[in-house]
Design an enzyme around this catalytic site. Structure first.
Site, PDB file in Angstrom:
ATOM      1  N   ASP A 153       0.913  -1.382  -0.209  1.00 12.47           N
ATOM      2  CA  ASP A 153       0.141  -0.019  -0.006  1.00 12.47           C
ATOM      3  C   ASP A 153       0.945   1.195   0.084  1.00 12.47           C
ATOM      4  OD1 ASP A 153      -2.109   1.692   0.248  1.00 12.47           O
ATOM      5  OD2 ASP A 153      -2.666   1.207   2.390  1.00 12.47           O
ATOM      6  N   GLU A 187      -2.467  10.603   0.763  1.00 12.69           N
ATOM      7  CA  GLU A 187      -3.746   9.634   0.535  1.00 12.69           C
ATOM      8  C   GLU A 187      -4.053   9.163   1.922  1.00 12.69           C
ATOM      9  OE1 GLU A 187      -6.343   6.368   0.118  1.00 12.69           O
ATOM     10  OE2 GLU A 187      -4.123   6.374   1.063  1.00 12.69           O
ATOM     11  N   GLU A 188      -3.152   8.722   2.733  1.00 16.31           N
ATOM     12  CA  GLU A 188      -3.278   7.807   3.891  1.00 16.31           C
ATOM     13  C   GLU A 188      -4.000   8.845   5.063  1.00 16.31           C
ATOM     14  OE1 GLU A 188      -3.429   4.983   4.167  1.00 16.31           O
ATOM     15  OE2 GLU A 188      -1.998   4.190   2.746  1.00 16.31           O
TER      16      GLU A 188
END
Ligand SMILES: *[C@@H]1O[C@H](CO)[C@@H](O)[C@H](O)[C@H]1NC(C)=O
Ligand SMILES: *[C@@H]1O[C@H](CO)[C@@H](O)[C@H](O)[C@H]1NC(C)=O
Ligand SMILES: *[C@@H]1O[C@H](CO)[C@@H](O)[C@H](O)[C@H]1NC(C)=O
Length: 419
Positions: A153, A187-188
């Site tokens: 990820d 994004e996280e």
């Protein structure tokens, strides 16, 4: 993949499964006649990406690496700098590294083509902590396991997307003007990288008119028909303090909160065939001051994984239902404060020969506004993605390259069978 809900038992089972091939039987290097020609290139790119720590707010080094890597391979790159964020003042207390944060935009060169049809994108930040790169074999083979933070990820997607584009260009299955690459920061956490790209797209000169966007996130190598929405709420219950021997003289905030939460958990907050039930995680509970004092205040923080649409207001629909349920328990004790949230995010999943899936985590898909077709796909398992055992099998990473090639061709309107 943002805010994963990890199932610990499933995660352990998967870890064992992933670790099994580390045993002596397969640890010796062996030659494989069916190894793809790009294996070395893929392993080396993925290794470089995973080795560079890029926890959210510290993505500068990995972004610089990508720019150099792509520029050296005849791509035109652009650094899209985000306005400075005061990360150290964020509620979670993250510190940035003080270096500028930027998204990486890239086009097959030698010059930038003005109107790419398909955007190929993923994110270059990871969750903390950084975990160093490791590999089960010096000489990579298809059973090799590659571990480290971001190995799944989403650096598996970043590497597989880049190699897929190289391969399609080499085979002349696509032309330089067909595609553009975008690797975003943030994004996280808040999706600020993709939001910034989306907000400023029209100021690119000329603005691209994208037909489709392909988002890389771990979907176990399946094509995602979409993901659940999300809304986060803080519930505060107000009571009246008093001596615990005389409960009728006070009003227990913890008791009201417990009754309210149980009712919320027992209520159908919205379900759909594709996404199942809306689920609630009571992630934090606080209340009272001592065992012999009737609690005056109690607080819960809950996360709802929303199984209903519409994309824009599905989160609000669920928050309104939670409010109604709490009111039915006590019409004056509760105070509810929710973030904006969003409903289910649907993606196209009609590419031939793919298994499909829906996932329960958030992504950047909804942060890129527009009328393009959206695809969500990536190699690697969501169940290890944010854990200490984050790892991917090389054969899954290589399948990712082949699958991205098919999705890109499909998105461009080609026959996938032409490969
Ligand atoms: C950033 O946040 C810190 C902590 O809240 C504050 O002391 C500092 O002044 C802020 N800096 C800027 C540039 O806003
Ligand atoms: C969804 O909730 C209903 C009860 O409201 C339950 O019967 C059903 O099993 C749940 N479905 C899943 C997939 O958990
Ligand atoms: C999407 O399409 C609608 C209807 O054609 C249009 O009004 C809207 O401006 C479009 N949005 C974008 C971002 O292009």
């Amino acid at each position: 993949m943002r805010v994963a809900s990890l199932l610990s038992s499933a995660s352990i089972a998967l870890t064992l499964e992933l670790q099994a091939p580390l045993g002596p039987a397969l640890s010796a290097p062996f030659l494989e006649s069916d190894a793809p020609s790009y294996r070395g290139e893929l392993v080396s790119l993925h290794k470089s990406l995973v080795e560079i720590s890029s926890v959210t707010y510290t993505e500068n080094a990995v972004g610089s690496f990508l720019v150099d890597y792509l520029t050296a391979r005849n791509f035109v790159s652009e650094l899209e700098f985000l306005p400075p964020t005061n990360a150290s003042s964020s509620s979670d207390g993250d510190g940035g590294d003080g270096k500028p944060r930027f998204n990486v935009l890239a086009w097959p060169g030698p010059t930038r083509h003005p109107s790419p049809k398909v955007l190929i994108t993923s994110h270059i930040d990871t969750v903390p902590p950084h975990i160093p790169y490791s590999r089960s074999d010096d000489e990579p083979n298809s059973e090799t396991i590659i571990a480290g933070r971001g190995s799944v990820d989403a650096k598996a997607s970043v590497a597989a997307q880049i190699i897929a584009v190289f391969e399609l260009l080499r085979a002349e299955s696509i032309t330089a003007e067909d595609v553009m690459l975008l690797f975003v920061v943030g994004e996280e956490r808040t999706g600020d990288g993709m939001r910034y790209f989306s907000d400023t797209l029209s100021s690119l000169d000329p603005p691209p008119n994208l037909k489709a966007a392909i988002f890389g996130e771990p979907t176990e190598g399946k094509l995602a028909c979409g993901h659940k929405g999300f809304v986060g709420c803080t519930i505060t219950a107000h009571g009246k303090a008093g001596h615990s021997g005389y409960p009728w003289l006070g009003k227990s905030a913890t008791e009201i909160l417990m009754r309210g939460l149980v009712k919320v958990l027992d209520t159908d907050l919205g379900s759909s065939d594709l996404f199942g039930n809306t689920t609630i995680n009571v992630g934090l509970l606080e209340g009272g001051v001592a065992l012999n004092v009737i609690p005056e205040t109690a607080v819960a923080r809950i996360a709802a994984r929303v199984a209903i649409g519409p994309e824009l207001d599905g989160g609000k629909v669920v928050a309104d239902r939670v409010e109604e349920v709490l009111k039915s328990v006590d019409d004056e004790a509760f105070e509810l404060s929710c973030n904006n949230g969003y409903g289910v995010v649907e993606c196209a999943c009609d590419v031939p020969d793919f298994e499909t899936i829906t996932v329960n985590y958030g992504t950047d898909v909804a942060n890129f506004e527009g009328n393009h077709t959206r695809y969500l796909y990536g190699p690697g398992s969501i169940l290890v993605a944010h854990g200490a055992d984050e790892a991917i099998k090389l054969k899954d990473l290589e399948a990712g390259v082949e699958d991205f090639k098919k999705i890109i061709l499909h998105a461009l309107g080609e026959e996938a069978g032409e490969l």
